[in-house]
Design an enzyme around this catalytic site. Structure first.
Site: not given
Ligand code: FMN
Length: 363
Positions: A182, A22
């Protein structure tokens, strides 16, 4: 073969498995340019067996960065750093994706590790954000300037130009960020969009600018390259968007040549969600069925059995991992082992033959 490790064809591209990194903001670019840190950070996921790696939110204009440390593709000098990343990912057999983004009213923030500290980085920059309406996203946030119709036109052109640069940099897949409160999500949501012109009011008007962006990006991409859109299925707020609104939006996206919907949620101050494994997966499935498009499930999907079941039962088509990937860049290899799949071919050849003979591998 496990469902998770089976390939998926999207337009002219074949993703070697269903596992996607992601987009993950690192707030570590300078002047929007990515460097060695990004190369290593992203490259290790390709070495770890992820079929697709999506580069973090990359701003289409300098004003659209979440922080001064966010990467961009608003000028040609930003292409070369991205091209190093796509070359590395491609060499490891991974699909190189990029998330194009504009933070709108959530721009001009600071890296999260500085929040609540008095520390300031020497190159910190701040600017007035733009948004559909002059409403800050939080009490202590800057008041954005409401975009004029001329600004909207210029924005659409900026998305086109950034898309061309992404293609030049060698990306195979583009994701438009329309989630997490956003800019595009700000236009979609009545919570942040109080405009009285053709871009506000009815649901059709609120979708107008995001759909113009999608059309512009699609038109600037080669026909065989897939386009994804990340949306917030629900704003999680009283008076905000619901999954029914997202289904209408997803159908409009399909009509405009979008190939995958990446189903996330939230992004507005005060939003409430039930947190748990696969928390947004039911929305992904609902959108998949109602809009007839492949979907990417995200949000605590990092349990191998859950991810495998979601693919096998066709509740989603791809799984995106954020924190689980940061925690374990070799997640696909370890998951494959847990699922009893053949793993040797997943490793880079330089490591696979040794790891498979290693007595400690099942620790
Ligand atoms: C450090 C960090 C940075 C992130 N940056 C973005 C991003 O650039 N764009 C986005 O759509 N989501 C961003 N997210 C959200 C993640 O892409 C993801 O949707 C979210 O962490 C949920 O998934 P997970 O439970 O596997 O962490 C970010 C999350 C984290 C933890």
């Amino acid at each position: 073969m496990t469902a998770l490790l089976s390939p998926l064809a999207l337009r002219g591209l074949t993703l070697k498995n269903r596992l996607v990194v992601s987009p993950l903001c690192q707030y570590s670019a300078r002047g929007g340019v990515v460097g060695d840190y990004h190369l290593v950070h992203l490259g290790r996921f390709a070495l770890g067996g992820f079929g697709t790696v999506i580069v973090e939110a990359t701003a289409v204009t300098a004003q659209g960065r979440i922080t001064y440390g966010c990467p961009g593709l608003w000028e040609d000098g930003q292409i070369a750093g991205m091209a190093r990343i796509t070359a590395l990912l491609r060499a490891q057999g991974a699909v190189a994706g990029i998330q194009l983004a504009h933070a709108g009213r959530k721009a001009s923030s600071i890296p999260p590790w500085l929040i609540g500290t008095d520390e300031r980085e020497a190159d910190a920059e701040h600017w007035q954000p733009v948004a559909p309406s002059a409403l800050p996203h939080a009490e202590d946030a800057p008041v954005p300037r409401a975009m004029t119709e001329a600004d909207i036109g210029a924005e659409v052109e900026a998305w086109t130009a950034a898309t061309r640069r992404a293609v030049k940099a060698g990306f195979h897949l583009i994701e438009i960020h329309a989630a997490h409160g956003y800019l595009l999500n700000q236009f979609l949501s009545p919570v942040s969009n109080r405009r009285e012109d053709a871009y506000g009011g009815s649901a059709a008007n609120r979708m107008r600018f995001p759909l113009q962006v999608v059309e512009a990006v699609r038109a600037a991409m080669p026909g065989d390259m897939p386009l994804a859109v990340r949306l917030s299925a629900s704003d999680g707020l009283e008076g905000g968007r619901t999954v029914e609104d997202s289904i209408v939006f997803a159908r409009a996206l399909r009509e405009r040549g979008v190939d995958v919907i990446d189903v996330s949620a939230g992004g507005f101050t005060g939003a409430r969600f039930e947190i748990g494994p696969g928390m947004y997966l039911p929305w992904a499935t609902q959108i998949r069925q109602a809009a007839g498009l492949p979907v990417m499930a995200v949000g605590l999907m990092g349990e191998a059995q859950l991810a495998e079941a979601a693919m096998a039962e066709e509740r989603a088509d791809l799984v995106a991992l954020g924190r689980a990937a940061l925690d374990d860049p070799n997640w696909p290899l370890h998951a494959a082992r847990r699922l009893g799949a053949e793993t040797r071919a997943l490793w880079p050849k330089q490591a696979g033959y040794a790891i498979e003979r290693w007595p400690g591998r099942n620790r």
